[in-house]
Design a protein around this motif. Structure first.
Motif, PDB file in Angstrom:
ATOM      1  N   SER A   1      10.733   7.634  -2.242  1.00 60.18           N
ATOM      2  CA  SER A   1       9.564   6.925  -1.709  1.00 60.18           C
ATOM      3  C   SER A   1       8.548   6.548  -2.782  1.00 60.18           C
ATOM      4  O   SER A   1       7.542   5.917  -2.478  1.00 60.18           O
ATOM      5  N   ARG A   2       8.827   6.902  -4.006  1.00 61.01           N
ATOM      6  CA  ARG A   2       7.855   6.763  -5.093  1.00 61.01           C
ATOM      7  C   ARG A   2       7.370   5.333  -5.298  1.00 61.01           C
ATOM      8  O   ARG A   2       6.218   5.113  -5.611  1.00 61.01           O
ATOM      9  N   ASP A   3       8.223   4.355  -5.126  1.00 59.57           N
ATOM     10  CA  ASP A   3       7.829   2.955  -5.314  1.00 59.57           C
ATOM     11  C   ASP A   3       8.017   2.131  -4.043  1.00 59.57           C
ATOM     12  O   ASP A   3       8.329   0.949  -4.095  1.00 59.57           O
ATOM     13  N   MET A   4       7.827   2.766  -2.902  1.00 59.05           N
ATOM     14  CA  MET A   4       8.011   2.081  -1.633  1.00 59.05           C
ATOM     15  C   MET A   4       6.981   0.967  -1.453  1.00 59.05           C
ATOM     16  O   MET A   4       7.295  -0.113  -0.978  1.00 59.05           O
ATOM     17  N   PHE A   5       5.738   1.233  -1.849  1.00 58.40           N
ATOM     18  CA  PHE A   5       4.675   0.244  -1.736  1.00 58.40           C
ATOM     19  C   PHE A   5       4.064   0.011  -3.109  1.00 58.40           C
ATOM     20  O   PHE A   5       3.809   0.953  -3.847  1.00 58.40           O
ATOM     21  N   ASP A   6       3.833  -1.244  -3.432  1.00 57.23           N
ATOM     22  CA  ASP A   6       3.211  -1.596  -4.703  1.00 57.23           C
ATOM     23  C   ASP A   6       1.776  -2.031  -4.425  1.00 57.23           C
ATOM     24  O   ASP A   6       1.517  -3.187  -4.114  1.00 57.23           O
ATOM     25  N   VAL A   7       0.877  -1.061  -4.486  1.00 55.74           N
ATOM     26  CA  VAL A   7      -0.528  -1.312  -4.182  1.00 55.74           C
ATOM     27  C   VAL A   7      -1.373  -0.917  -5.386  1.00 55.74           C
ATOM     28  O   VAL A   7      -0.922  -0.241  -6.297  1.00 55.74           O
ATOM     29  N   SER A   8      -2.597  -1.350  -5.384  1.00 52.96           N
ATOM     30  CA  SER A   8      -3.524  -0.916  -6.419  1.00 52.96           C
ATOM     31  C   SER A   8      -4.829  -0.549  -5.733  1.00 52.96           C
ATOM     32  O   SER A   8      -5.080  -0.998  -4.614  1.00 52.96           O
ATOM     33  N   PRO A   9      -5.618   0.276  -6.276  1.00 51.38           N
ATOM     34  CA  PRO A   9      -5.561   0.917  -7.583  1.00 51.38           C
ATOM     35  C   PRO A   9      -4.519   2.030  -7.647  1.00 51.38           C
ATOM     36  O   PRO A   9      -3.880   2.349  -6.639  1.00 51.38           O
ATOM     37  N   ASP A  10      -4.377   2.625  -8.825  1.00 54.36           N
ATOM     38  CA  ASP A  10      -3.334   3.636  -9.041  1.00 54.36           C
ATOM     39  C   ASP A  10      -3.458   4.831  -8.112  1.00 54.36           C
ATOM     40  O   ASP A  10      -2.454   5.375  -7.659  1.00 54.36           O
ATOM     41  N   TRP A  11      -4.703   5.250  -7.827  1.00 53.62           N
ATOM     42  CA  TRP A  11      -4.859   6.415  -6.962  1.00 53.62           C
ATOM     43  C   TRP A  11      -4.322   6.127  -5.563  1.00 53.62           C
ATOM     44  O   TRP A  11      -3.758   7.008  -4.916  1.00 53.62           O
ATOM     45  N   TRP A  12      -4.460   4.915  -5.074  1.00 58.42           N
ATOM     46  CA  TRP A  12      -3.939   4.543  -3.753  1.00 58.42           C
ATOM     47  C   TRP A  12      -2.414   4.509  -3.789  1.00 58.42           C
ATOM     48  O   TRP A  12      -1.758   4.914  -2.837  1.00 58.42           O
TER      49      TRP A  12
END
Length: 73
Positions: free
Chosen positions: A34-45
């Motif tokens: 699940s580590r790269d399931m969503f590509d969102v920013s910022p990094d903490w999110w």
């Protein structure tokens, strides 16, 4: 390990530290699906969302397994 990594990341732990690196490696392995399931920013999110999904899934599986064992014994 996953929740510990999320906390360490949120608190800005030094990633060059051996313990922090170990926790990150273990959490990355556990959450590899699940580590790269969503590509969102910022990094903490990104960390909270992707690692958090794995933590919730593992907690649900553990809860179901514990309930099944309690009923069986």
């Amino acid at each position: 390990m996953i929740v510990l990594w999320i906390l360490l990341f949120m608190l800005g732990a030094n990633r060059d530290n051996t313990v922090v690196d170990f926790v990150h490696d273990a959490a990355s392995w556990l959450a590899s699906w699940s580590r790269d399931m969503f590509d969102v920013s910022p990094d903490w999110w990104h960390v909270l969302l992707n690692y958090g999904i794995a933590a919730v899934v593992y907690a649900a599986i553990g809860n179901l397994a514990a309930g099944a064992l309690r009923r069986r014994w």
